[in-house]
Design a protein around this motif. Structure first.
Motif, mmCIF file in Angstrom:
data_model
loop_
_atom_site.group_PDB
_atom_site.id
_atom_site.type_symbol
_atom_site.label_atom_id
_atom_site.label_comp_id
_atom_site.label_asym_id
_atom_site.label_seq_id
_atom_site.Cartn_x
_atom_site.Cartn_y
_atom_site.Cartn_z
ATOM 1 N N GLY A 79 47.901 44.775 -27.160
ATOM 2 C CA GLY A 79 48.568 43.874 -26.228
ATOM 3 C C GLY A 79 49.859 44.378 -25.616
ATOM 4 O O GLY A 79 50.492 43.659 -24.842
ATOM 5 N N PHE A 80 50.263 45.634 -25.934
ATOM 6 C CA PHE A 80 51.529 46.156 -25.426
ATOM 7 C C PHE A 80 51.339 47.571 -24.884
ATOM 8 O O PHE A 80 50.410 48.285 -25.272
ATOM 9 N N TRP A 81 52.262 47.974 -24.008
ATOM 10 C CA TRP A 81 52.183 49.271 -23.349
ATOM 11 C C TRP A 81 53.040 50.321 -24.044
ATOM 12 O O TRP A 81 54.190 50.053 -24.407
ATOM 13 N N TYR A 82 52.476 51.518 -24.200
ATOM 14 C CA TYR A 82 53.181 52.627 -24.856
ATOM 15 C C TYR A 82 52.939 53.923 -24.092
ATOM 16 O O TYR A 82 51.887 54.107 -23.478
ATOM 17 N N LYS A 83 53.900 54.842 -24.174
ATOM 18 C CA LYS A 83 53.727 56.177 -23.620
ATOM 19 C C LYS A 83 52.951 57.036 -24.607
ATOM 20 O O LYS A 83 52.930 56.750 -25.802
ATOM 21 N N CYS A 84 52.326 58.092 -24.097
ATOM 22 C CA CYS A 84 51.754 59.094 -24.992
ATOM 23 C C CYS A 84 52.787 60.202 -25.150
ATOM 24 O O CYS A 84 53.819 60.203 -24.465
ATOM 25 N N ASN A 85 52.556 61.141 -26.063
ATOM 26 C CA ASN A 85 53.606 62.130 -26.348
ATOM 27 C C ASN A 85 53.380 63.465 -25.649
ATOM 28 O O ASN A 85 53.762 64.513 -26.146
ATOM 29 N N LYS A 86 52.780 63.435 -24.456
ATOM 30 C CA LYS A 86 52.555 64.671 -23.710
ATOM 31 C C LYS A 86 53.865 65.408 -23.455
ATOM 32 O O LYS A 86 53.903 66.625 -23.377
ATOM 33 N N LEU A 87 54.949 64.648 -23.294
ATOM 34 C CA LEU A 87 56.260 65.254 -23.084
ATOM 35 C C LEU A 87 57.055 65.270 -24.385
ATOM 36 O O LEU A 87 58.274 65.282 -24.389
ATOM 37 N N GLN A 88 56.336 65.268 -25.500
ATOM 38 C CA GLN A 88 56.948 65.290 -26.832
ATOM 39 C C GLN A 88 57.931 64.134 -26.993
ATOM 40 O O GLN A 88 59.072 64.287 -27.411
ATOM 41 N N ASN A 89 57.421 62.953 -26.658
ATOM 42 C CA ASN A 89 58.200 61.728 -26.776
ATOM 43 C C ASN A 89 57.970 61.143 -28.163
ATOM 44 O O ASN A 89 56.856 60.762 -28.509
ATOM 45 N N ILE A 90 59.018 61.081 -28.958
ATOM 46 C CA ILE A 90 58.895 60.547 -30.315
ATOM 47 C C ILE A 90 58.402 59.099 -30.282
ATOM 48 O O ILE A 90 57.606 58.674 -31.116
ATOM 49 N N PHE A 91 58.883 58.337 -29.285
ATOM 50 C CA PHE A 91 58.533 56.918 -29.210
ATOM 51 C C PHE A 91 57.241 56.778 -28.397
ATOM 52 O O PHE A 91 57.253 56.412 -27.221
#
Length: 332
Positions: free
Chosen positions: A44-56
């Motif tokens: 139910g919520f939006w998240y980034k993927c870690n393609k840019l080495q995003n910890i969150f």
């Protein structure tokens, strides 16, 4: 382990995670958002993927759900981004640890030397450390997350630990998000950010950890169901009467102030220690999660949205808020 080795280990771990969950991501709804790139809908919520080495990232959340082990004595600070996260972390840390650091001078207190994000680390960052900031034997462990209530690792929900949640007027959240992203432009080569574009993204919920309103409602309803385990606060109430807010916080966390402490000004000392004026000058040239510490601070004012949003934006956000919070005792 040197900082370089630690960074290399983290990057290797993140690359492994991207591969580990790539098949999972193909099953999730996704969309391209101009300001954030690819976002994935999960629970139910939006998240980034870690393609840019995003910890969150969505990968970090999946890893936390699989592997994170909560303890009954833990304390978790939870917020939607740009809702006063840095400040509430400092207040919780100072309140819980006031006896531990009672002999420290103002200048030697950890919060006068380190950013609150290092004193109360995110669960997501701890997943990548060989030696966590809060080892298992330290009690209570103080940790934080932006994750919505329904996506918290199940051990947090089940173990009986305490959660402090603070929300903020969505109009101020939007404005502070805009200024935060604007500060990040040069470091991460983000295209020019227009408030109008971020407004559209925020209003339709397509923002990291969004929709905002669902995030707030999740913790609010959980706090009504579990009032001894989840404390629901607003940035506005904490700002208007910080001293009483700190006392309420201490009571909830099981470390109430004694009469003697109040007489000797312990509450006021915490309020002063955690003031924006003090925090913004601490390690101002340092980094937290690769982000310059000074980026986390602005003016901390209530109602700054009036200086930035158009009447149409204000009307739209007010209407969305009214519809979403109808029947709930949430006000700013």
């Amino acid at each position: 382990m040197s900082k370089t080795e630690d960074k290399e280990r983290k990057n290797d771990h993140m690359a492994h995670l991207a591969d580990r969950y790539k098949d999972k991501l193909t099953t999730l709804p996704d969309k391209k958002v101009p300001l954030f790139g690819s976002l994935y809908m999960y629970q139910g919520f939006w998240y980034k993927c870690n393609k840019l080495q995003n910890i969150f990232s969505i990968e970090s959340l999946l890893l936390a759900q699989e592997t994170f082990k909560a303890h009954p004595a833990d304390i978790y600070v939870t917020t939607f981004p740009k809702s006063g996260t840095t400040w509430i972390k400092s207040l919780v840390f100072a309140t819980v640890n006031r006896t531990r650091y009672k002999n420290n001078t103002f200048s030697t207190h950890p919060l006068s030397r380190s950013n609150p994000h290092k004193c109360v680390p995110f669960i997501e960052t701890e997943l990548y450390r060989n030696t966590p900031n809060y080892p298992d034997e330290h009690s209570p462990r103080l940790l934080s997350t932006h994750t919505c209530y329904t996506s918290l690792p199940q051990t947090i929900v089940d173990c009986g630990c305490r959660i402090v949640y603070m929300c903020r007027n969505p109009k101020d959240v939007l404005v502070y998000f805009f200024h935060f992203l604007s500060k990040m432009r040069n470091k991460y080569q983000i295209p020019e950010i227009k408030l109008e574009d971020l407004f559209e993204t925020f209003a339709n919920g397509s923002i990291m950890y969004g929709p905002y309103w669902d995030h707030v409602k999740g913790y609010y309803k959980a706090s009504i169901k579990h009032p001894t385990r989840i404390l629901f606060l607003t940035y506005e109430d904490m700002t208007r009467d910080t001293a009483n807010g700190v006392k309420r916080l201490a009571e909830f966390l099981g470390v109430p102030f004694t009469k003697e402490e109040e007489v000797y000004g312990s509450v006021d000392d915490i309020v002063r220690l955690c003031s924006l004026e003090n925090l913004k000058d601490v390690d101002k040239d340092g980094l937290s999660h690769g982000i310059p510490n000074e980026t986390f601070y602005r003016e901390g004012k209530i109602g700054d949205w009036a200086n930035h949003l158009t009447s149409e934006m204000i009307e739209t956000l007010d209407q969305i808020t009214k519809e979403n919070f109808l029947g709930l005792n949430i006000s700013f």
